[in-house]
Design an enzyme around this catalytic site. Structure first.
Site, short mmCIF file in Angstrom:
data_model
loop_
_atom_site.label_atom_id
_atom_site.label_comp_id
_atom_site.label_asym_id
_atom_site.label_seq_id
_atom_site.Cartn_x
_atom_site.Cartn_y
_atom_site.Cartn_z
N CYS A 43 -3.82 11.83 -18.02
CA CYS A 43 -4.28 10.55 -17.46
C CYS A 43 -3.88 9.38 -18.35
CB CYS A 43 -5.79 10.59 -17.25
SG CYS A 43 -6.43 9.04 -16.65
N CYS A 48 -2.53 8.48 -14.78
CA CYS A 48 -3.20 7.33 -14.15
C CYS A 48 -2.94 6.00 -14.85
CB CYS A 48 -4.72 7.54 -14.14
SG CYS A 48 -5.31 9.21 -14.27
N LYS A 51 0.75 4.74 -15.10
CA LYS A 51 1.16 4.52 -13.71
C LYS A 51 0.60 3.22 -13.18
CE LYS A 51 -1.39 5.92 -10.51
NZ LYS A 51 -2.23 6.94 -9.85
N TYR A 179 0.64 12.05 -3.28
CA TYR A 179 0.32 10.68 -3.70
C TYR A 179 1.20 10.21 -4.85
CZ TYR A 179 -2.52 11.92 -7.87
OH TYR A 179 -2.92 12.36 -9.10
N GLU A 183 3.39 6.87 -4.70
CA GLU A 183 3.16 5.80 -5.67
C GLU A 183 4.45 5.42 -6.40
OE1 GLU A 183 -1.52 6.55 -6.80
OE2 GLU A 183 -0.02 7.55 -8.01
N HIS A 437 -17.88 -13.20 3.94
CA HIS A 437 -16.75 -13.85 4.59
C HIS A 437 -16.11 -14.90 3.67
CE1 HIS A 437 -14.44 -15.16 8.03
NE2 HIS A 437 -14.79 -16.42 7.77
N GLU A 442 -15.11 -7.19 4.88
CA GLU A 442 -16.16 -7.46 5.85
C GLU A 442 -15.94 -6.68 7.15
OE1 GLU A 442 -16.33 -11.50 7.63
OE2 GLU A 442 -14.43 -11.85 6.62
#
Ligand SMILES: Cc1cc2nc3c(=O)[nH]c(=O)nc-3n(C[C@H](O)[C@H](O)[C@H](O)COP(=O)(O)OP(=O)(O)OC[C@H]3O[C@@H](n4cnc5c(N)ncnc54)[C@H](O)[C@@H]3O)c2cc1C
Length: 451
Positions: A43, A48, A51, A179, A183, A437, A442
């Site tokens: 990682c 992670c 990356k 993934y 990525e 908002h 939302e």
């Protein structure tokens, strides 16, 4: 007790091993941890963290493009790969030092060597040949990228090497549909690389919701990434200074780099599992029970080597649960339910809970709420992009079983939505929450259209 040199020997100083070592030491155990490469593990060193830094770098290009519609002229923007890599390496070195300091503070002894099991209580340190007797041994030795066994495979890189390329390639062909493949395809594309993604399946991102899979592929293609489905690289050859990837159907793809991102296998080879009697499962991972205990009572395993959910926070939780169970007198099972996850593609994916297909497979009667809309930013930037939001809801109880988002900041949104899902929120709870908002998020509390 005296017959053992340490109470706990941890093999692998990655996400899971470091957490387990520190927590066990905190419970009073004498702990030694072996690392054959760099403290911090996949990682921190080549997963992670680097990356995400590269992903950030790649997204500036989009921002520069989008800025024009908001009145900006961004002239003369240039990108320099060696600067990015040097700065990334500095940050990774800082993190590694922090990991080392934390282990030292916890009084965990680090041994920088490959370590292998000899029996149920003995580990051999390959650098010195020393044997360490431990009352408990924890395998936290991770996984490695799989290579295609094809002619010229040695010319290809994996994610490990992608972080250290001397130069940014002009063209890259990436084999894979998971993934990591998605990525890297997006981040290289963002940095100006011509990207071809070759995937042998019918759709990218197996295991994700089908709407999410289709949506991301359409966005990737729309942005200029070539996606070849049902394809497989059969050979790689050197062509002058460049490479050529030839697919099984005979298609040739010239490239400066060819990358395999076809999955990661648990590190169960040459680590002495057989010598110690530790059983592997059908996936080639260390077989463990709910408490991460292997077939040998004194040996436990956590993280990617167990191939349960190969994510950093999961490895950390498993490591913590192991240490509490064995050294904290607090039996704790690792929890794998409703773990959120992300794909840091462009646009980003954030997911928690069940996909529509998995929920149907599990026998739930469902209401599906789905909305696809143009994000506000795209109105002035003119970017052809849309956000996808989908809720998988159990009909009757109204429980939200899955939240699936593709769009800017999807990972950030889903981390928060995951709290609600983990708490058992219903669609009415989502509806009762007043919208914030103007945001994209939302939409999550104003989704009214059942599909
Ligand atoms: C490119 C990439 C991107 C990723 N992105 C994400 C992400 O965005 N989010 C996320 O949650 N996860 C991500 N992951 C997955 C994540 O990195 C892993 O799930 C996590 O690191 C697993 O932790 P671990 O402790 O099981 O193993 P690791 O972190 O891999 O640690 C294992 C350590 O053991 C060492 N080792 C192996 N064998 C031995 C031995 N015999 N003796 C001594 N040392 C040994 C290795 O050198 C390594 O340091 C990514 C992975 C990759 C490759």
């Amino acid at each position: 007790m005296a017959e053992y040199d340490v109470d706990l020997f941890v093999i692998g100083a990655g996400s899971g091993g470091v957490r387990a070592a520190r927590v066990a030491a905190g419970h009073g155990a004498r702990v030694m941890i072996a690392e054959e490469y760099r403290v911090g593990g996949t990682c921190v060193i080549r997963g992670c963290v680097p990356k995400k830094l590269l992903v950030y770098a790649s997204r500036f290009a989009l921002e520069f493009e989008d800025a024009a519609g908001f009145g900006w002229t961004v002239a003369g923007a240039k990108f320099d790969w060696p600067t990015l890599i040097a700065n990334k390496d500095k940050e990774i070195a800082r993190l590694e030092a922090a990991y080392r300091a934390n282990l030292a503070r916890a009084k965990v002894e680090i041994v920088e060597t490959r370590a292998v099991l000899e029996d149920a209580h003995t580990v051999r340190l390959l650098k010195s040949g020393a044997r360490i007797r431990a009352e408990t041994i924890l395998l936290a030795n991770g996984a490695h990228p799989v290579l295609l066994q094809i002619p010229g495979a040695e010319l290809a890189i994996t994610s490990n090497e992608a972080f250290h390329l001397a130069a940014l390639p002009r063209r890259i062909v990436i084999q894979g549909g998971g993934y990591i493949a998605a990525e890297f395809a997006c981040l290289f594309h963002g940095l100006g690389v011509e990207v071809t993604l070759v995937h042998r399946g019918e759709e990218i991102l197996r295991g994700f919701d089908d709407d999410v899979r289709r949506h991301l592929r359409a966005e990737m293609v729309g942005r200029g990434i070539k996606v070849v489905l049902g394809g497989k690289i059969a050979a790689i050859e050197k062509r002058g200074h460049a490479l050529q990837a030839t697919l099984a159907n005979g298609e040739h793809h010239p490239a400066d780099q060819v990358m395999f991102a076809i999955g990661r296998d648990p590190n169960t080879r040459n680590v002495g599992l057989e010598a110690a009697g530790v059983k592997a499962n059908a996936a080639g991972a260390v077989a463990v029970d709910d408490y991460s205990r292997s077939s040998v009572p004194s040996i436990y395993a956590i993280g990617d080597v167990t191939h349960r959910l190969a994510l950093t926070p999961v490895a950390i939780r498993e490591g913590h649960a192991f240490a509490d169970t064995v050294f904290g007198n607090k039996p704790t099972k690792a929890d794998h339910v409703n773990v959120p996850s992300a794909v840091f593609s462009e646009p980003e994916i954030g997911v928690v809970g069940l996909s529509e297909a998995k929920a149907r497979e599990a026998g739930f009667a469902l209401d599906i709420y789905r909305e696809q809309f143009r994000p506000m930013k795209a109105t002035l930037s003119g970017r052809a992009t849309s956000v996808l939001m989908k809720l998988v809801v159990e009909r009757g109880s109204g429980h939200v079983l899955g939240v699936h988002i593709v769009g800017e900041a999807a990972a950030e949104m889903v981390q928060l939505a995951a709290i609600a899902v983990k708490m058992g929120a219903t669609k009415s709870d989502f509806d009762a929450t007043v919208a914030l908002h103007p945001t994209a998020a939302e939409e999550l509390v104003t989704l009214h259209n059942k599909v």
